[in-house]
Design a protein around this motif. Structure first.
Motif, mmCIF file in Angstrom:
data_model
loop_
_atom_site.group_PDB
_atom_site.id
_atom_site.type_symbol
_atom_site.label_atom_id
_atom_site.label_comp_id
_atom_site.label_asym_id
_atom_site.label_seq_id
_atom_site.Cartn_x
_atom_site.Cartn_y
_atom_site.Cartn_z
ATOM 1 N N LEU A 167 53.774 39.551 49.537
ATOM 2 C CA LEU A 167 54.272 39.965 50.856
ATOM 3 C C LEU A 167 55.553 40.787 50.713
ATOM 4 O O LEU A 167 55.726 41.822 51.363
ATOM 5 N N ILE A 168 56.450 40.339 49.856
ATOM 6 C CA ILE A 168 57.726 41.051 49.686
ATOM 7 C C ILE A 168 57.509 42.424 49.034
ATOM 8 O O ILE A 168 58.131 43.415 49.423
ATOM 9 N N ALA A 169 56.592 42.493 48.084
ATOM 10 C CA ALA A 169 56.300 43.795 47.448
ATOM 11 C C ALA A 169 55.704 44.768 48.461
ATOM 12 O O ALA A 169 56.137 45.925 48.569
ATOM 13 N N LEU A 170 54.728 44.284 49.240
ATOM 14 C CA LEU A 170 54.047 45.165 50.191
ATOM 15 C C LEU A 170 54.944 45.545 51.371
ATOM 16 O O LEU A 170 54.643 46.492 52.104
ATOM 17 N N GLN A 171 56.027 44.824 51.536
ATOM 18 C CA GLN A 171 56.978 45.181 52.589
ATOM 19 C C GLN A 171 57.646 46.519 52.264
ATOM 20 O O GLN A 171 58.061 47.246 53.155
ATOM 21 N N GLU A 172 57.733 46.807 50.967
ATOM 22 C CA GLU A 172 58.365 48.068 50.557
ATOM 23 C C GLU A 172 57.417 49.257 50.693
ATOM 24 O O GLU A 172 57.784 50.307 51.185
ATOM 25 N N ARG A 173 56.184 49.060 50.231
ATOM 26 C CA ARG A 173 55.196 50.136 50.316
ATOM 27 C C ARG A 173 53.807 49.575 49.994
ATOM 28 O O ARG A 173 53.681 48.431 49.577
ATOM 29 N N SER A 174 52.771 50.413 50.183
ATOM 30 C CA SER A 174 51.434 49.954 49.823
ATOM 31 C C SER A 174 51.256 50.079 48.300
ATOM 32 O O SER A 174 51.944 50.860 47.636
ATOM 33 N N TYR A 175 50.361 49.294 47.774
ATOM 34 C CA TYR A 175 50.115 49.276 46.328
ATOM 35 C C TYR A 175 48.620 49.295 46.032
ATOM 36 O O TYR A 175 47.839 48.732 46.806
ATOM 37 N N ARG A 176 48.263 49.871 44.912
ATOM 38 C CA ARG A 176 46.919 49.690 44.387
ATOM 39 C C ARG A 176 46.926 48.379 43.613
ATOM 40 O O ARG A 176 47.990 47.897 43.186
ATOM 41 N N PHE A 177 45.741 47.814 43.413
ATOM 42 C CA PHE A 177 45.660 46.491 42.788
ATOM 43 C C PHE A 177 46.415 46.421 41.454
ATOM 44 O O PHE A 177 47.252 45.531 41.245
ATOM 45 N N SER A 178 46.114 47.364 40.577
ATOM 46 C CA SER A 178 46.689 47.281 39.225
ATOM 47 C C SER A 178 48.210 47.491 39.250
ATOM 48 O O SER A 178 48.948 46.846 38.502
ATOM 49 N N GLU A 179 48.659 48.389 40.122
ATOM 50 C CA GLU A 179 50.101 48.600 40.314
ATOM 51 C C GLU A 179 50.793 47.322 40.768
ATOM 52 O O GLU A 179 51.867 46.961 40.290
ATOM 53 N N LEU A 180 50.154 46.694 41.757
ATOM 54 C CA LEU A 180 50.729 45.477 42.340
ATOM 55 C C LEU A 180 50.811 44.390 41.275
ATOM 56 O O LEU A 180 51.795 43.653 41.189
ATOM 57 N N ARG A 181 49.764 44.346 40.445
ATOM 58 C CA ARG A 181 49.744 43.319 39.406
ATOM 59 C C ARG A 181 50.899 43.532 38.420
ATOM 60 O O ARG A 181 51.575 42.588 38.019
ATOM 61 N N ARG A 182 51.130 44.788 38.054
ATOM 62 C CA ARG A 182 52.259 45.070 37.159
ATOM 63 C C ARG A 182 53.584 44.731 37.846
ATOM 64 O O ARG A 182 54.497 44.191 37.239
ATOM 65 N N HIS A 183 53.671 45.081 39.122
ATOM 66 C CA HIS A 183 54.915 44.884 39.863
ATOM 67 C C HIS A 183 55.261 43.398 39.999
ATOM 68 O O HIS A 183 56.402 42.988 39.804
ATOM 69 N N VAL A 184 54.262 42.592 40.345
ATOM 70 C CA VAL A 184 54.493 41.163 40.549
ATOM 71 C C VAL A 184 54.715 40.472 39.208
ATOM 72 O O VAL A 184 55.573 39.603 39.080
ATOM 73 N N GLY A 185 53.943 40.850 38.215
ATOM 74 C CA GLY A 185 54.139 40.327 36.874
ATOM 75 C C GLY A 185 53.581 38.926 36.663
ATOM 76 O O GLY A 185 53.607 38.085 37.549
ATOM 77 N N ARG A 186 53.025 38.693 35.476
ATOM 78 C CA ARG A 186 52.592 37.358 35.062
ATOM 79 C C ARG A 186 51.483 36.740 35.886
ATOM 80 O O ARG A 186 51.192 35.550 35.758
ATOM 81 N N VAL A 187 50.909 37.489 36.807
ATOM 82 C CA VAL A 187 49.833 36.915 37.613
ATOM 83 C C VAL A 187 48.497 37.365 37.033
ATOM 84 O O VAL A 187 48.354 38.518 36.618
ATOM 85 N N SER A 188 47.537 36.453 36.971
ATOM 86 C CA SER A 188 46.218 36.827 36.447
ATOM 87 C C SER A 188 45.497 37.668 37.489
ATOM 88 O O SER A 188 45.801 37.604 38.675
ATOM 89 N N GLU A 189 44.525 38.458 37.039
ATOM 90 C CA GLU A 189 43.739 39.271 37.964
ATOM 91 C C GLU A 189 43.088 38.401 39.015
ATOM 92 O O GLU A 189 43.098 38.709 40.206
ATOM 93 N N LYS A 190 42.531 37.302 38.553
ATOM 94 C CA LYS A 190 41.805 36.419 39.451
ATOM 95 C C LYS A 190 42.727 35.851 40.532
ATOM 96 O O LYS A 190 42.387 35.803 41.714
ATOM 97 N N MET A 191 43.908 35.415 40.097
ATOM 98 C CA MET A 191 44.844 34.800 41.040
ATOM 99 C C MET A 191 45.371 35.823 42.047
ATOM 100 O O MET A 191 45.514 35.526 43.237
ATOM 101 N N LEU A 192 45.640 37.040 41.570
ATOM 102 C CA LEU A 192 46.120 38.077 42.496
ATOM 103 C C LEU A 192 45.024 38.441 43.497
ATOM 104 O O LEU A 192 45.288 38.584 44.698
ATOM 105 N N ALA A 193 43.782 38.572 43.004
ATOM 106 C CA ALA A 193 42.667 38.903 43.897
ATOM 107 C C ALA A 193 42.497 37.824 44.968
ATOM 108 O O ALA A 193 42.291 38.112 46.148
ATOM 109 N N GLN A 194 42.633 36.584 44.539
ATOM 110 C CA GLN A 194 42.480 35.450 45.448
ATOM 111 C C GLN A 194 43.601 35.441 46.496
ATOM 112 O O GLN A 194 43.367 35.213 47.682
#
Lengths: 128, 128
Positions: free
Chosen positions: B35-62
């Motif tokens: 929520l805090i990341a997307l408050q700044e701007r929109s993200y593509r999935f892979s970008e968001l994953r790099r930005h948030v860090g340490r989150v698995s693909e599955k967990m981020l998708a969920q």
């Protein structure tokens, strides 16, 4: 942005992330309800348990202990017979309760919109 | 008090408590960070994953799917090759992000006091 960086640093330092733990303590089901109850007045353990409802003795004791350790709840054991223990908020706890209540109020206010969104989402899934 | 009553009614209706679920969705570790990341701007999935860090693909998708279903996140799948999916906040999601960020900021500001309280609490326990 400083704020977001700071929040994101928590993630990088996952295992040593005390902020994360505080956030969890004040947003658990019982944490929220205990903080909001104590914002109104101090409670004895058994009173608080009745007021919050449906919480086991063990879970309420654990919630109170966690909040006490974080510095949000003050536990006042009076040396009387029968023993009497009062729980109240510290100044820091008043702040925590205010924050959590704002979030709970917002959740309440927006619940209808969320229910609507879920319905729409589920319908799209079903029809596709 | 109306507000507190309303929050407490959630507890009484534990199994049918949609507010509780919303509160949980926006305060999970990844829910907060997304929520805090997307408050700044929109993200593509892979970008968001790099930005948030340490989150698995599955967990981020969920996490994203849960927030989308609640009406907080908008998923925009562009019909291009290679496929491109952008995530952004809805108006409701902006509100949720604002609420959660306020709480995260407060946690940040008061962390030192909490660490101090924990130390004092643990010392009392050790010495008694």
């Amino acid at each position: 942005m400083a704020v977001s960086d700071s929040v994101l640093r928590m993630t990088a330092a996952e295992d040593m992330c005390p902020q994360r733990l505080v956030l969890e303590h004040v947003t658990t089901r019982w944490g929220v309800l205990v903080l909001i109850a104590l914002q109104e007045r101090s409670y004895r353990f058994s009173e608080l348990r009745r007021h919050v409802g449906r919480v086991s003795e063990k879970m309420l004791a654990q919630t109170l202990q966690t909040l006490e350790r974080d510095g949000f709840v003050h536990r006042d054991a009076k040396p009387v017979i029968p023993p009497r223990v009062d729980y109240s908020l510290t100044a820091l706890g008043e702040e925590a309760a205010g924050q959590v209540k704002a979030l709970a109020l917002w959740t309440d206010r927006r619940m209808a919109a969320v229910v609507e969104a879920r319905k729409a989402y589920d319908e799209t899934r079903t029809s596709s």
